[in-house]
Motif scaffolding. Structure first.
Motif, mmCIF file in Angstrom:
data_model
loop_
_atom_site.group_PDB
_atom_site.id
_atom_site.type_symbol
_atom_site.label_atom_id
_atom_site.label_comp_id
_atom_site.label_asym_id
_atom_site.label_seq_id
_atom_site.Cartn_x
_atom_site.Cartn_y
_atom_site.Cartn_z
ATOM 1 N N GLU A 87 -7.029 -2.642 -7.950
ATOM 2 C CA GLU A 87 -8.253 -1.987 -7.492
ATOM 3 C C GLU A 87 -8.207 -1.731 -5.991
ATOM 4 N N ARG A 88 -7.717 -2.698 -5.240
ATOM 5 C CA ARG A 88 -7.662 -2.572 -3.786
ATOM 6 C C ARG A 88 -6.783 -1.411 -3.338
ATOM 7 N N GLN B 297 -7.226 -7.387 -9.122
ATOM 8 C CA GLN B 297 -7.715 -7.367 -7.744
ATOM 9 C C GLN B 297 -6.894 -6.417 -6.868
ATOM 10 N N LYS C 279 0.827 -1.212 0.000
ATOM 11 C CA LYS C 279 0.000 0.000 0.000
ATOM 12 C C LYS C 279 0.859 1.259 0.000
ATOM 13 N N ILE D 297 -8.472 -12.066 1.979
ATOM 14 C CA ILE D 297 -8.263 -11.751 0.566
ATOM 15 C C ILE D 297 -8.159 -13.060 -0.212
#
Length: 207
Positions: free
Chosen positions: A68-69, A65, A26, A53
């Protein structure tokens, strides 16, 4: 064409500690770095158990996936399968010079220490070592056996950074996220990436 600050390989192996790797991913995305993600089969199980997840085994679907997260830009995040030998991380001519395995299982430590290169994760680590790049391993195991310690010592002598997932408490953590942030902050420090995850020793409060 997007311009990213740098490229980093981030690998998840099957040890407990998925939140560490996810938070690191992140921050790297938010900071504008390109990330090549490698995820072992065991790591997919851990991601499901620890972070709920359910990551696809298909490269393109898994890339979508995670992109987008974490709100990644086009081309900023790419997941490669364990047998994708045509990926950039498989060759010294294209692989990023920085790689982190977080979390890193004892089995992965052993495979890297012996140069097994039986899958893309192991090969990518081997490439970083041979190209004199920066490899950081975040083992999450306790207690360490003599085998584990010998493997880690062997890698440390090669210049690999061994950073066990052992958060400190001097920042007075109040949540699990605070403990995760401690470890991710130390990894980012070694990568030379600025952050505001926690206060440094002797400085002010967390921003």
């Amino acid at each position: 064409m997007n311009e990213f600050k740098s490229s980093v390989t981030l690998a998840f192996s099957g040890a407990s500690g998925a939140p560490y790797g996810l938070k690191l991913l992140k921050v790297l995305i938010n900071q504008g770095h390109q990330v090549f993600v490698l995820i072992s089969s065991a790591a997919r199980v851990v991601l499901d158990v620890e972070s709920n997840i359910k990551l696809s085994g298909n490269e393109e679907k898994a890339t979508a996936q995670l992109s987008e997260r974490f709100n990644a830009q086009e081309g900023q995040l790419k997941v490669f399968g364990k047998d994708n030998w045509f990926s950039p991380v498989a060759s010294g001519s294209a692989a990023p010079k920085k790689m982190v395995v977080c979390p890193c299982s004892a089995g992965t430590v052993s495979a890297i220490a012996t140069g097994a290169s039986d899958n893309l994760l192991e090969r990518a680590a081997d490439v970083v070592i041979k190209e004199r790049g920066q490899l950081i391993l975040v083992p999450r195991e306790t207690p360490f056996s003599e085998i584990h310690l010998e493997n880690m010592l062997k890698l440390a002598k090669m210049g690999v950074t061994i950073m066990p997932a052992a958060p400190g408490f001097y920042h007075k953590p109040q949540t699990i996220e605070d403990l995760v942030d401690f470890m991710v902050a130390r990894i980012l420090d070694h990568l030379g990436i600025e952050h505001q995850l926690m206060q440094r020793w002797g400085y002010g409060e967390k921003e």
